[in-house]
Design an enzyme around this catalytic site. Structure first.
Site, short mmCIF file in Angstrom:
data_model
loop_
_atom_site.label_atom_id
_atom_site.label_comp_id
_atom_site.label_asym_id
_atom_site.label_seq_id
_atom_site.Cartn_x
_atom_site.Cartn_y
_atom_site.Cartn_z
N HIS A 25 0.83 -1.21 0.00
CA HIS A 25 0.00 0.00 0.00
C HIS A 25 0.87 1.26 0.00
O HIS A 25 0.57 2.23 -0.71
CB HIS A 25 -0.95 0.00 1.20
CG HIS A 25 -1.88 -1.16 1.23
ND1 HIS A 25 -2.59 -1.54 2.35
CD2 HIS A 25 -2.22 -2.06 0.26
CE1 HIS A 25 -3.32 -2.61 2.07
NE2 HIS A 25 -3.11 -2.95 0.82
N HIS A 64 -9.39 -1.87 -4.95
CA HIS A 64 -8.27 -2.19 -4.06
C HIS A 64 -7.32 -3.19 -4.71
O HIS A 64 -6.10 -3.10 -4.52
CB HIS A 64 -8.74 -2.72 -2.71
CG HIS A 64 -7.58 -2.95 -1.80
ND1 HIS A 64 -6.96 -1.92 -1.11
CD2 HIS A 64 -6.84 -4.07 -1.52
CE1 HIS A 64 -5.93 -2.39 -0.44
NE2 HIS A 64 -5.83 -3.69 -0.68
N HIS A 93 -0.96 -10.75 -5.39
CA HIS A 93 0.42 -10.33 -5.20
C HIS A 93 1.42 -11.24 -5.91
O HIS A 93 2.37 -10.78 -6.54
CB HIS A 93 0.76 -10.29 -3.70
CG HIS A 93 -0.07 -9.32 -2.92
ND1 HIS A 93 -0.15 -7.99 -3.24
CD2 HIS A 93 -0.84 -9.49 -1.81
CE1 HIS A 93 -0.94 -7.38 -2.38
NE2 HIS A 93 -1.38 -8.27 -1.50
#
Length: 305
Positions: free
Chosen positions: A79, A238, A265
């Site tokens: 983030h 997101h 990821h």
């Protein structure tokens, strides 16, 4: 000339670690040109440095974690990394007194405010971009992610969760990247999880800092957060935020077209490694003339919150 960027001054914030539930102090410091993005674990003696590098991403379960050759890790970097990409910050020292970056509210927005509060300044060195020259695709079962050439940074992300609260109309998001678009459309989108998974993980001593204050939580039927969602398609936004952070692990803003289906990821990192491993697929570029830079990368430091 499009120049490299760093912070004007250092800034500090305290938060909670997502996995430990412990207090974490994060300090962001300016860095010299060509330093890149470097994370430091200051709780260790001697301090351990983790330069942003896709090959150092050795754990992508639940978050993106950098792990060095000695097995020392720093977790949940994605983030903050996304915020750096969003504001085009090339050089920065990131110090944390714990094994993970604080989760804050589960989005990149607190990091955006922190970085803008510190101030962003240009440096007397040309900013390097990675330009995609050839089509590259990676797959994992029915999941995939790909890059192809494009004069800008375009993103197209699709999720597919079989859940009553995640309708087909909120599973895809597309965006032409710019600092303004990132701040207003992506940075506020929070991480999310399913209650049954969270309960199991917490029983295993994981995500001890996870709560309705820093994540969207869903049970089998609905979203549990009293205030609901910040966007109706916050979940897929997101996932795009995560991808932007994961792809900035190279340390350079990317010029290309990114498209993904059910990527996470691990697959984001696999795509970045695949691109960089193929010398024909990419090149470094700089811009002497601001007229030549893709529109989305013009003056990213000038952002109105």
């Amino acid at each position: 000339m499009i120049k490299q960027r760093t912070l004007k001054q250092s800034i500090k914030v305290t938060g909670v670690g997502l996995h430990s539930g412990e207090k974490v102090t994060l300090t962001l410091r300016p860095a010299m040109p060509n330093t890149g993005v470097v994370y430091y674990r200051t709780d260790l003696n001697p301090t351990v440095a983790f330069p942003a590098d896709p090959n150092s991403v050795r754990d992508t379960m639940l978050c993106t974690a950098l792990i060095n050759e000695q097995g020392v890790r720093i977790s949940t970097v994605e983030h903050l990394n996304a915020a750096l990409a969003g504001l085009g910050i090339d050089n920065i020292i990131i110090e944390v007194d714990a094994p993970e970056i604080p989760i804050m509210d589960g989005s990149a927005s607190p990091f955006i405010y922190l970085l803008l509060d510190a101030g962003i300044e240009e440096q007397n060195a040309a900013k390097k971009f990675i330009r995609i020259k050839e089509y590259v695709r990676v797959e994992d079962g029915d999941k995939w992610a790909e890059f192809k050439p494009y004069n800008g940074f375009r993103l197209d992300f699709t999720i597919d969760f079989d859940h009553p609260a995640i309708g087909k109309d909120v599973r895809n998001y597309e965006m032409n990247f710019s600092a303004q678009a990132f701040v207003h459309q992506i940075s506020r989108a929070r991480t999310f999880g399913f209650m049954k998974d969270i309960e199991y993980l917490q029983s295993q001593g994981l995500v001890l800092g996870g709560s309705l204050d820093n994540a969207i939580v869903l049970d089998d039927y609905r979203i549990l957060n009293e205030d609901g969602l910040r966007f109706k398609d916050e979940l897929v936004r997101h996932k795009m935020l995560d991808a932007i952070g994961d792809l900035y692990m190279a340390g350079y803003n990317i010029i290309g077209d990114f498209k993904a289906y059910k990527s996470g990821h691990g697959l984001n990192n696999k795509l970045l490694r695949a691109v960089l491993a193929n010398q024909e697929a990419w090149e470094f570029v700089t811009f002497e003339d601001k007229e030549q830079v893709p529109q989305g990368y013009v003056a990213p430091a000038q952002v109105l919150i």
